[in-house]
Motif scaffolding. Structure first.
Motif, PDB file in Angstrom:
ATOM      1  N   LEU A 102     -37.278 -57.779  35.766  1.00 18.63           N
ATOM      2  CA  LEU A 102     -37.357 -58.352  37.136  1.00 18.63           C
ATOM      3  C   LEU A 102     -36.655 -57.404  38.328  1.00 18.63           C
ATOM      4  CD1 LEU A 102     -36.904 -61.987  36.405  1.00 18.63           C
ATOM      5  CD2 LEU A 102     -38.964 -60.621  36.701  1.00 18.63           C
ATOM      6  N   TRP A 147     -42.963 -63.174  36.270  1.00 14.42           N
ATOM      7  CA  TRP A 147     -42.465 -64.529  36.463  1.00 14.42           C
ATOM      8  C   TRP A 147     -42.494 -65.445  35.322  1.00 14.42           C
ATOM      9  CZ3 TRP A 147     -44.222 -64.660  42.250  1.00 14.42           C
ATOM     10  CH2 TRP A 147     -43.422 -63.939  42.766  1.00 14.42           C
ATOM     11  N   LEU A 170     -36.634 -69.009  41.910  1.00 11.03           N
ATOM     12  CA  LEU A 170     -36.529 -67.416  42.349  1.00 11.03           C
ATOM     13  C   LEU A 170     -35.546 -67.210  43.447  1.00 11.03           C
ATOM     14  CD1 LEU A 170     -38.228 -64.955  42.333  1.00 11.03           C
ATOM     15  CD2 LEU A 170     -39.762 -65.862  44.238  1.00 11.03           C
ATOM     16  N   ILE A 220     -37.418 -71.474  36.846  1.00  9.59           N
ATOM     17  CA  ILE A 220     -38.399 -70.923  37.582  1.00  9.59           C
ATOM     18  C   ILE A 220     -37.854 -70.609  38.864  1.00  9.59           C
ATOM     19  CG2 ILE A 220     -40.323 -71.375  36.247  1.00  9.59           C
ATOM     20  CD1 ILE A 220     -41.350 -73.539  38.066  1.00  9.59           C
ATOM     21  N   GLY A 231     -44.184 -66.086  46.101  1.00  4.75           N
ATOM     22  CA  GLY A 231     -43.660 -66.948  45.116  1.00  4.75           C
ATOM     23  C   GLY A 231     -43.239 -68.381  45.481  1.00  4.75           C
ATOM     24  N   LEU A 286     -35.497 -67.051  37.894  1.00  5.11           N
ATOM     25  CA  LEU A 286     -35.783 -65.787  38.134  1.00  5.11           C
ATOM     26  C   LEU A 286     -35.078 -65.038  39.259  1.00  5.11           C
ATOM     27  CD1 LEU A 286     -39.549 -67.017  38.269  1.00  5.11           C
ATOM     28  CD2 LEU A 286     -38.260 -66.448  36.493  1.00  5.11           C
ATOM     29  N   LEU A 302     -42.971 -72.075  43.899  1.00  5.09           N
ATOM     30  CA  LEU A 302     -41.688 -71.673  42.908  1.00  5.09           C
ATOM     31  C   LEU A 302     -40.523 -72.184  43.657  1.00  5.09           C
ATOM     32  CD1 LEU A 302     -42.149 -68.090  41.480  1.00  5.09           C
ATOM     33  CD2 LEU A 302     -42.653 -70.336  40.314  1.00  5.09           C
TER      34      LEU A 302
END
Length: 414
Positions: free
Chosen positions: A371, A402, A296, A294, A312, A354, A318
């Motif tokens: 994404l 996400w 980002l 996870i 995020g 991500l 995240l």
């Protein structure tokens, strides 16, 4: 221009073209070769720009270049006037006339005398030394310097959007979410959406708005000009996330000195907070057991990167990955500009997580295509009613993307 594996950094000319291409009741005439405008037209249609500004090219050849002739420009303008009779004609340069020193501004003045009922507006930045984002800034500023008319403020509060342009991924969806929020919270209608959904008349009426909402930093010079001329205040920023959008709304309310519709705002906050509370246990589990899934990372327009990162990694907590922007003019300590080699290396160094980037980069890296957050694209975008990334609905959309992208990484290992 050096060799590139992918699309090179777009020029200022491309930024101007993307900005002007969605303006209705206008025509765009490029003083250049045939292939330029044909290729650009296909790109624009793939991003969702159709049926707006009419596009033409003068089809100059070697003789025109060698002799410095502008006869084909005059012939093209005569054809455009006979066929479309537009209210405004934009004169767009290309690289070759820029090199040989063709004075488009002087040509525009001469054409203005010949066709007094049509406004001619010439642009520079035809060479490769100016980047896309500076071209967008130039186009937005020139539009508001020349087209708006003197007018009084409308009796009912209205607003303009500045900087919604075709180069931004899902520009139509993001603008629609801003319209929904402004009507729901303040009961306000737009005068002009510059430039993703606008006409020449809309731009002429921009001075009657009570606030300008600037969705990208390139639009700030235009907003400053409108503030100086019409006294219109402006707010720069893109609303991302649940709390981020609420703060953006409060800033608008403070500038306008008007109350918000609490019923509408509270309903949006409840919906977002409910989904957020449902997600937190899973995010907490992944953060403790598989933080790499996870993490980002984002590469896009600097304002987009900052806004999505704040949502995020701020509201959702995240883990932070790598961040970069797509323009050297916008580079900073927290969000640097990455060349093609640099962003390729950054993506390869993090096989999991991500990743939000261009469709071109995601396809090359064999990463989750849902994404995608920026261009260059590899698909056609025909539907303008897809979910946005900004605002409350954008926050719900991002959370959905996400969490599913993180779970798909788990499924791949099972």
């Amino acid at each position: 221009m050096g060799l590139h594996r992918f699309k090179p950094l777009p020029s200022g000319r491309m930024g101007i073209l993307w900005t002007l291409s969605s303006i209705r009741d206008a025509a765009m005439v490029e003083f250049g070769c045939m292939g330029h405008m044909m290729y650009s037209g296909v790109t624009l249609e793939n991003t969702g720009v159709r049926g707006a500004c009419k596009r033409y090219s003068t089809h100059i050849d070697e003789t025109d270049i060698a002799l410095g002739s502008t006869d084909k420009l005059a012939d093209t303008i005569a054809h455009v006037m006979e066929r479309d009779n537009p209210r405004v004609i934009f004169l767009l340069p290309s690289s070759i006339p820029e090199v040989i020193g063709t004075d488009l501004q002087a040509e525009a003045k001469a054409l203005q005398q010949e066709y007094p009922n049509t406004h001619f507006l010439s642009f520079g930045y035809g060479g490769f030394e100016v980047t896309q984002h500076r071209g967008i800034q130039e186009a937005l500023l020139r539009l508001v310097q020349t087209l708006p008319r003197d007018t009084d403020k409308k009796p009912q509060s209205t607003f303009n959007i500045i900087g919604s342009c075709a180069d931004l991924f899902r520009f139509q969806a993001d603008a629609s979410e801003i319209l929904r929020i402004m009507e729901g919270v303040f009961g306000m209608k737009p005068l002009c959406i510059l430039t993703s959904d606008t006409s020449v008349q809309d731009i002429e009426n921009m001075g009657g708005a009570h606030i300008n909402l600037v969705l990208r930093r390139e639009g700030e010079p235009a907003a400053k000009h409108l503030q100086e001329r019409f006294g219109t205040p402006y707010l720069q920023g893109r609303p991302y996330g649940i709390d981020g959008t609420a703060r953006w709304i409060e800033e608008v309310a403070e500038i306008l000195k008007v109350p918000v519709d609490r019923d509408f705002l509270d309903s949006q906050l409840r919906e977002g907070k409910r989904l957020l509370s449902d997600m937190r246990p899973l995010i907490r589990h992944l953060g403790e057991e598989h933080p790499e899934k996870i993490r980002l990372s984002i590469g896009a327009h600097a304002d987009v990167v900052r806004g999505i990162r704040n949502f995020g990694c701020g509201e959702l907590s995240l883990p932070q990955g790598t961040y970069w922007c797509d323009s050297p003019d916008m580079a900073g300590d927290d969000i640097p500009y990455f060349t093609e080699d640099q962003w390729m290396e950054a993506i390869q160094s993090q096989k999991k997580g991500l990743l939000m980037a261009s469709g071109e980069a995601l396809a090359w890296a064999d990463r989750n295509m849902s994404l995608q957050i920026t261009n260059p694209d590899i698909r056609r975008r025909l539907n303008p009613y897809v979910p946005p990334f900004v605002g409350f609905r954008g926050a719900l959309h991002l959370m959905d993307l996400w969490i599913n992208a993180a779970l798909e990484q788990e499924d791949d290992e099972d």
